[in-house]
Scaffold this active site. Structure first.
Site, PDB file in Angstrom:
ATOM      1  N   HIS A 192       0.854  -1.194   0.000  1.00  0.00           N
ATOM      2  CA  HIS A 192       0.000   0.000   0.000  1.00  0.00           C
ATOM      3  C   HIS A 192       0.890   1.244   0.000  1.00  0.00           C
ATOM      4  CE1 HIS A 192      -3.359   2.524   0.321  1.00  0.00           C
ATOM      5  NE2 HIS A 192      -4.016   1.955   1.326  1.00  0.00           N
ATOM      6  N   HIS A 240      -3.015   6.877  -0.736  1.00  0.00           N
ATOM      7  CA  HIS A 240      -4.004   7.429   0.187  1.00  0.00           C
ATOM      8  C   HIS A 240      -3.409   8.155   1.389  1.00  0.00           C
ATOM      9  CE1 HIS A 240      -6.824   4.164  -1.605  1.00  0.00           C
ATOM     10  NE2 HIS A 240      -6.513   5.106  -2.480  1.00  0.00           N
ATOM     11  N   TYR A 272      -0.910   7.395   3.237  1.00  0.00           N
ATOM     12  CA  TYR A 272      -0.240   6.590   4.244  1.00  0.00           C
ATOM     13  C   TYR A 272       1.269   6.680   4.053  1.00  0.00           C
ATOM     14  CZ  TYR A 272      -5.033   5.157   4.998  1.00  0.00           C
ATOM     15  OH  TYR A 272      -6.381   5.181   5.241  1.00  0.00           O
ATOM     16  N   ARG A 326     -15.901  -0.383  -2.617  1.00  0.00           N
ATOM     17  CA  ARG A 326     -17.227  -0.096  -2.056  1.00  0.00           C
ATOM     18  C   ARG A 326     -18.348  -0.829  -2.787  1.00  0.00           C
ATOM     19  NH1 ARG A 326     -14.265   4.448  -0.933  1.00  0.00           N
ATOM     20  NH2 ARG A 326     -14.585   5.359   1.136  1.00  0.00           N
TER      21      ARG A 326
END
Length: 345
Positions: free
Chosen positions: A157, A160, A162, A314
């Site tokens: 990851h 976003h 992070y 989502r």
């Protein structure tokens, strides 16, 4: 997507049912939620983790079930960086607007041990991070290496806002050493160290999710050549460097690093990022993600060469049997669990 339902980093029955449900409903490849490689790398105290041997067995149970259904399963390894030690979304919503996002020590948080590339918080209601020392970076690299293996694929990851995204963006990385400031190679140095270490330790498919744009005001680069924010031009370079290291797939998301971001949300609003990366690196597998809901339109992105893979988040929470619905609409066959086949064929 994060479920904020772990017990000290350990997967629970919620994860077994949640992930297992996708495997029984035709998903070909499932990626477990952002899973912290160190305790202080969790977004919230209830996040999944993979820093201790005791966390392996609950995950193995999920992997074995998914394999029994014919699905491939991977895991997204993460470090939240300066966005760590925060509340689960429903806790924050209940608290109301303007209330600090920070999970305090009394709430099992670690606000005094939040780390980032610099001491800049994401916003005034987020924890104030400490700028990482090189020793801290070494710990994180080793933690990522410990967490690889055990799955069909690994995704790092780097999106976003992070940790790894915050290192590559000049909005969040204002270090004055070899890991920061204006030279792009400096800001890429630590994320590429993580990628390279994982590639050496892991022979299977290695994916990296990136944010291709910060969505901040103004240009990515000004007329004098100064990088003002993270954007697609730097992302192309980042993707190329990762391909050299042996990364198999880059997943192009965006945003999450600038609190005042303005994103033009619509179906497939991030596809143009994937398309730009694919044009720059034709032999690199590129995934697109973001408000993709319509099967025909999703398939058109693949057929037109804008992306090689479609990722859903989502929409799968809303419609966990989306792969079966999409297959029916597109006239192809996707296997549901034996127990569910009567509903589809």
């Amino acid at each position: 997507m994060c479920q904020y339902s772990a017990d000290n980093g350990h997967a629970t029955d919620w994860h077994f049912v949640h992930i297992g449900g996708f495997a029984t409903r035709g998903a070909g490849a499932i990626c477990m939620e952002a899973t912290a490689v160190v305790p202080e790398g969790r977004i919230a105290p209830e996040d999944l983790g993979l820093w201790a041997d005791t966390q392996i067995e609950p995950l193995r149970r999920i992997v074995n079930f998914c394999h029994a259904q014919g699905a491939k399963i991977g895991i997204q390894l993460a470090h939240a960086g300066r966005k760590a030690s925060t509340h689960a979304p429903w806790v924050q919503r209940k608290a109301g607007r303007g209330v600090p996002y920070t999970a305090t020590a009394d709430e099992n948080g670690w606000p005094d041990n939040v780390l980032g590339p610099s001491d800049l918080p994401f916003s005034e209601i987020y924890p104030s991070p400490k700028a990482m020392l090189e020793e801290d970076m070494d710990v994180v690299v080793r933690a990522f290496v410990f967490a690889v293996e055990r799955f069909d694929f690994i995704e790092i990851h780097a999106a976003h806002g992070y940790l790894l995204h915050s290192f590559v963006s000049p909005l969040s990385n204002v270090r004055d050493d070899r890991y920061g400031e204006q030279p792009l190679e400096n800001r890429l140095r630590f994320p590429l160290r993580v990628v390279e270490a994982c590639r050496r330790a892991w022979e299977g498919p290695l994916w990296v999710r990136i944010s291709a744009c910060d969505w901040a005001e103004g240009p990515e680069q000004d007329e004098s050549g100064i990088w003002r924010q993270w954007g697609i031009e730097q992302s192309k370079i980042f993707a190329g460097e990762m391909q050299k290291l042996g990364v198999d797939l880059v997943d192009a998301s965006s945003g999450g690093n600038w609190v005042n971001q303005e994103i033009p949300l619509k179906h497939g609003y991030q596809v143009h990022f994937a398309e730009a990366l694919k044009q720059a690196h034709p032999s690199l597998v590129i995934s697109t993600v973001g408000l993709i809901t319509d099967p025909a339109e999703a398939n058109s992105y693949i057929e037109s060469g804008k992306a090689d893979v479609i990722s859903l988040a989502r929409e799968l929470l809303r419609t966990p049997h989306w792969p079966l619905l999409a297959a029916k609409e597109l006239g192809v066959t996707v296997k549901a669990a034996n127990q569910y086949e009567r509903a589809w064929y």
